[in-house]
Design a protein around this motif. Structure first.
Motif, PDB file in Angstrom:
ATOM      1  N   ALA A  32      21.309  62.424   0.398  1.00 38.80           N
ATOM      2  CA  ALA A  32      22.315  63.338   0.953  1.00 38.80           C
ATOM      3  C   ALA A  32      22.365  64.621   0.129  1.00 38.80           C
ATOM      4  CB  ALA A  32      23.688  62.667   0.986  1.00 38.80           C
ATOM      5  N   GLY A  33      22.225  64.505  -1.181  1.00 35.82           N
ATOM      6  CA  GLY A  33      22.177  65.689  -2.045  1.00 35.82           C
ATOM      7  C   GLY A  33      20.938  66.525  -1.795  1.00 35.82           C
ATOM      8  N   VAL A  34      19.817  65.873  -1.521  1.00 38.28           N
ATOM      9  CA  VAL A  34      18.581  66.601  -1.196  1.00 38.28           C
ATOM     10  C   VAL A  34      18.788  67.403   0.085  1.00 38.28           C
ATOM     11  CG1 VAL A  34      16.160  66.336  -0.476  1.00 38.28           C
ATOM     12  CG2 VAL A  34      17.061  64.959  -2.367  1.00 38.28           C
ATOM     13  N   ARG A  35      19.384  66.760   1.093  1.00 39.68           N
ATOM     14  CA  ARG A  35      19.636  67.458   2.365  1.00 39.68           C
ATOM     15  C   ARG A  35      20.569  68.650   2.166  1.00 39.68           C
ATOM     16  NH1 ARG A  35      19.085  62.008   4.733  1.00 39.68           N
ATOM     17  NH2 ARG A  35      17.368  62.182   6.207  1.00 39.68           N
ATOM     18  N   LYS A  36      21.587  68.487   1.322  1.00 33.02           N
ATOM     19  CA  LYS A  36      22.525  69.592   1.060  1.00 33.02           C
ATOM     20  C   LYS A  36      21.815  70.741   0.354  1.00 33.02           C
ATOM     21  CE  LYS A  36      26.855  70.904  -1.161  1.00 33.02           C
ATOM     22  NZ  LYS A  36      26.394  72.259  -1.133  1.00 33.02           N
ATOM     23  N   ARG A  37      20.999  70.432  -0.648  1.00 31.43           N
ATOM     24  CA  ARG A  37      20.280  71.490  -1.364  1.00 31.43           C
ATOM     25  C   ARG A  37      19.298  72.209  -0.444  1.00 31.43           C
ATOM     26  NH1 ARG A  37      21.087  67.573  -5.203  1.00 31.43           N
ATOM     27  NH2 ARG A  37      19.042  66.574  -4.993  1.00 31.43           N
ATOM     28  N   LEU A  38      18.642  71.457   0.452  1.00 35.20           N
ATOM     29  CA  LEU A  38      17.762  72.094   1.439  1.00 35.20           C
ATOM     30  C   LEU A  38      18.562  73.040   2.327  1.00 35.20           C
ATOM     31  CD1 LEU A  38      15.562  69.043   2.482  1.00 35.20           C
ATOM     32  CD2 LEU A  38      14.718  71.158   1.423  1.00 35.20           C
ATOM     33  N   HIS A  39      19.710  72.566   2.810  1.00 40.06           N
ATOM     34  CA  HIS A  39      20.578  73.396   3.656  1.00 40.06           C
ATOM     35  C   HIS A  39      21.024  74.647   2.900  1.00 40.06           C
ATOM     36  CE1 HIS A  39      23.544  74.452   6.653  1.00 40.06           C
ATOM     37  NE2 HIS A  39      24.436  74.555   5.687  1.00 40.06           N
ATOM     38  N   ASP A  40      21.395  74.487   1.631  1.00 38.26           N
ATOM     39  CA  ASP A  40      21.835  75.635   0.822  1.00 38.26           C
ATOM     40  C   ASP A  40      20.730  76.678   0.646  1.00 38.26           C
ATOM     41  OD1 ASP A  40      24.295  74.403   0.608  1.00 38.26           O
ATOM     42  OD2 ASP A  40      23.995  73.752  -1.479  1.00 38.26           O
ATOM     43  N   LEU A  41      19.477  76.230   0.701  1.00 39.88           N
ATOM     44  CA  LEU A  41      18.349  77.160   0.596  1.00 39.88           C
ATOM     45  C   LEU A  41      17.937  77.729   1.952  1.00 39.88           C
ATOM     46  CD1 LEU A  41      16.077  75.414  -2.061  1.00 39.88           C
ATOM     47  CD2 LEU A  41      17.393  77.532  -2.338  1.00 39.88           C
ATOM     48  N   GLY A  42      18.646  77.347   3.008  1.00 38.95           N
ATOM     49  CA  GLY A  42      18.339  77.878   4.331  1.00 38.95           C
ATOM     50  C   GLY A  42      17.248  77.124   5.064  1.00 38.95           C
ATOM     51  N   VAL A  43      16.929  75.931   4.599  1.00 43.23           N
ATOM     52  CA  VAL A  43      15.894  75.118   5.248  1.00 43.23           C
ATOM     53  C   VAL A  43      16.538  74.313   6.360  1.00 43.23           C
ATOM     54  CG1 VAL A  43      14.231  73.245   4.922  1.00 43.23           C
ATOM     55  CG2 VAL A  43      14.526  74.995   3.141  1.00 43.23           C
ATOM     56  N   GLY A  44      15.961  74.381   7.554  1.00 41.86           N
ATOM     57  CA  GLY A  44      16.463  73.608   8.672  1.00 41.86           C
ATOM     58  C   GLY A  44      15.910  72.196   8.623  1.00 41.86           C
ATOM     59  N   GLU A  45      16.714  71.238   9.021  1.00 42.01           N
ATOM     60  CA  GLU A  45      16.235  69.862   9.034  1.00 42.01           C
ATOM     61  C   GLU A  45      15.990  69.425  10.459  1.00 42.01           C
ATOM     62  OE1 GLU A  45      17.134  65.433   7.292  1.00 42.01           O
ATOM     63  OE2 GLU A  45      18.564  67.007   6.915  1.00 42.01           O
ATOM     64  N   GLU A  46      14.850  68.794  10.659  1.00 44.08           N
ATOM     65  CA  GLU A  46      14.511  68.275  11.971  1.00 44.08           C
ATOM     66  C   GLU A  46      14.874  66.809  12.005  1.00 44.08           C
ATOM     67  OE1 GLU A  46      10.678  69.122  13.380  1.00 44.08           O
ATOM     68  OE2 GLU A  46      10.936  71.258  13.125  1.00 44.08           O
ATOM     69  N   PHE A  47      15.672  66.437  12.964  1.00 43.39           N
ATOM     70  CA  PHE A  47      16.078  65.054  13.095  1.00 43.39           C
ATOM     71  C   PHE A  47      15.128  64.355  14.036  1.00 43.39           C
ATOM     72  CE2 PHE A  47      19.833  67.397  11.843  1.00 43.39           C
ATOM     73  CZ  PHE A  47      20.257  66.636  10.767  1.00 43.39           C
ATOM     74  N   GLN A  48      14.574  63.264  13.588  1.00 45.18           N
ATOM     75  CA  GLN A  48      13.627  62.483  14.372  1.00 45.18           C
ATOM     76  C   GLN A  48      14.310  61.207  14.824  1.00 45.18           C
ATOM     77  OE1 GLN A  48      10.482  63.531  14.999  1.00 45.18           O
ATOM     78  NE2 GLN A  48      10.879  65.408  13.880  1.00 45.18           N
ATOM     79  N   PRO A  49      14.038  60.749  16.044  1.00 38.71           N
ATOM     80  CA  PRO A  49      14.578  59.442  16.442  1.00 38.71           C
ATOM     81  C   PRO A  49      13.955  58.366  15.571  1.00 38.71           C
ATOM     82  CG  PRO A  49      13.017  60.240  18.067  1.00 38.71           C
ATOM     83  CD  PRO A  49      13.206  61.351  17.061  1.00 38.71           C
ATOM     84  N   PRO A  50      14.662  57.261  15.332  1.00 39.68           N
ATOM     85  CA  PRO A  50      14.092  56.169  14.540  1.00 39.68           C
ATOM     86  C   PRO A  50      12.766  55.724  15.140  1.00 39.68           C
ATOM     87  CG  PRO A  50      16.404  55.757  14.985  1.00 39.68           C
ATOM     88  CD  PRO A  50      16.016  56.968  15.801  1.00 39.68           C
ATOM     89  N   MET A  51      11.820  55.421  14.294  1.00 36.37           N
ATOM     90  CA  MET A  51      10.501  55.005  14.759  1.00 36.37           C
ATOM     91  C   MET A  51      10.610  53.667  15.484  1.00 36.37           C
ATOM     92  SD  MET A  51       8.313  56.215  11.472  1.00 36.37           S
ATOM     93  CE  MET A  51       6.753  55.695  12.091  1.00 36.37           C
ATOM     94  N   GLY A  52       9.922  53.571  16.600  1.00 37.00           N
ATOM     95  CA  GLY A  52       9.890  52.339  17.350  1.00 37.00           C
ATOM     96  C   GLY A  52      11.009  52.209  18.363  1.00 37.00           C
TER      97      GLY A  52
END
Length: 150
Positions: free
Chosen positions: A127-147
């Motif tokens: 969760a901290g990694v995702r927040k730091r990515l967001h703070d740097l302006g990196v968009g996150e792509e959400f993938q459906p669970p595999m399978g």
């Protein structure tokens, strides 16, 4: 060697190149069992307008190096990592309408590998990694669970 980029410089780069991130579990086989030993962070950036069209050009190498710096900037303190080397190839995805992208994949391995498994504390740090990515302006792509169906 390029000097280390500042957080503002990384943020500007992430926005200019529409950097996106994907985080997946990283699995290995130990004693004939598949166990999660870490996470894989994939960062993708659109090809630079200064690229002449050759994915092995110095500009693409620069983009790769900056993606790697973003990955290291968001890595939890004390974790180990392994980054794939520069690959002189564009990556294409439907999500970006088949525009050429540069990719970096970094394995993020928790601080304590003695038991070989990712514990709940390590999962919580993502969760901290995702927040730091967001703070740097990196968009996150959400993938459906595999399978499973989306």
């Amino acid at each position: 060697m390029t000097p280390k980029a500042t957080p503002d410089g990384l943020r500007a780069f992430a926005q200019a190149h529409r950097v996106t991130a994907q985080i997946f579990p990283h699995y290995e086989v130990h004693d004939h069992r598949c166990i999660q030993t870490g996470f894989e962070l994939t960062l993708l950036a659109l090809r630079s307008t200064r690229c002449p069209g050759d994915p092995g050009c110095p500009e693409c190498e620069r983009v790769h190096a900056l993606l790697r710096e973003i990955a290291l900037a968001v890595l939890p303190e004390g974790w180990h990592h392994a980054a794939e080397p520069f690959e002189a190839a564009f990556h294409y995805r439907r999500q970006t309408r088949w525009r050429p992208e540069i990719e970096v994949v970094v394995q993020m391995l928790p601080y304590d590998q003695t038991r070989g498994k990712v514990d709940e504390a390590a999962r919580h740090e993502i969760a901290g990694v995702r927040k730091r990515l967001h703070d740097l302006g990196v968009g996150e792509e959400f993938q459906p669970p595999m399978g499973r169906a989306a």
